[in-house]
Design an enzyme around this catalytic site. Sequence first.
Site, PDB file in Angstrom:
ATOM      1  N   VAL A 201       0.871  -1.177   0.000  1.00  0.00           N
ATOM      2  CA  VAL A 201       0.000   0.000   0.000  1.00  0.00           C
ATOM      3  C   VAL A 201       0.907   1.225   0.000  1.00  0.00           C
ATOM      4  CG1 VAL A 201      -1.837   1.234   1.191  1.00  0.00           C
ATOM      5  CG2 VAL A 201      -1.761  -1.268   1.280  1.00  0.00           C
TER       6      VAL A 201
ATOM      7  N   HIS B 271      -6.123   7.835   1.976  1.00  0.00           N
ATOM      8  CA  HIS B 271      -6.681   6.502   1.749  1.00  0.00           C
ATOM      9  C   HIS B 271      -5.720   5.391   2.194  1.00  0.00           C
ATOM     10  CE1 HIS B 271      -9.229   3.477  -0.096  1.00  0.00           C
ATOM     11  NE2 HIS B 271      -8.179   2.998  -0.730  1.00  0.00           N
TER      12      HIS B 271
ATOM     13  N   ARG C 240      11.568  -2.340   0.057  1.00  0.00           N
ATOM     14  CA  ARG C 240      11.084  -3.307   1.040  1.00  0.00           C
ATOM     15  C   ARG C 240      10.589  -4.614   0.408  1.00  0.00           C
ATOM     16  NH1 ARG C 240      10.377   1.746   2.902  1.00  0.00           N
ATOM     17  NH2 ARG C 240      10.740   2.144   5.110  1.00  0.00           N
TER      18      ARG C 240
END
Length: 156
Positions: free
Chosen positions: A83, A90, A129
């Site tokens: 995300v 959001h 990541r």
Amino acid sequence: MSTKEYAGQLNAAGLKFGIVVSRFNDFLTRQLLAGAVDCLSRHGAAEADIAVAWVPGAYEIPLAAQKLAQGKKYSAVVALGAVIQGATPHAELINTQLARALMQIALESGVPVIDGVVAAENLDQAIERCGTKSGNRGWNAAQSAIEMANLLGNWK
């Protein structure tokens, strides 16, 4: 007087793992999945003992994770997604609700549900990541799943 200590081992042999992966940002989540499967395999999990469920996005991860955990077929469940913060809040909303839901599923089911969702401020952070210079969050999540499954196995 001696104290009794419990610790989870990093041995996945004989354990079963459910992995829920978001298709949204799949160029990132496929790397997370590869890292998770690699970790499980390197620690002794059989390929047949790893099940992968693809969901449309991060928001859908908890429901699939809940179904896997409630079935009591898996020693641990790993949630994978990416995300990335945009111009609106959001992403923050999704990340907060996702983490809360995964924790609740683990507490209610008694099955470790590991949050391996990358929450990043930008694409570069997310890439870092998902298998580059900051490691692979999928690998780390799978490693936590192995350890927690073994730890909880101590009390059965």
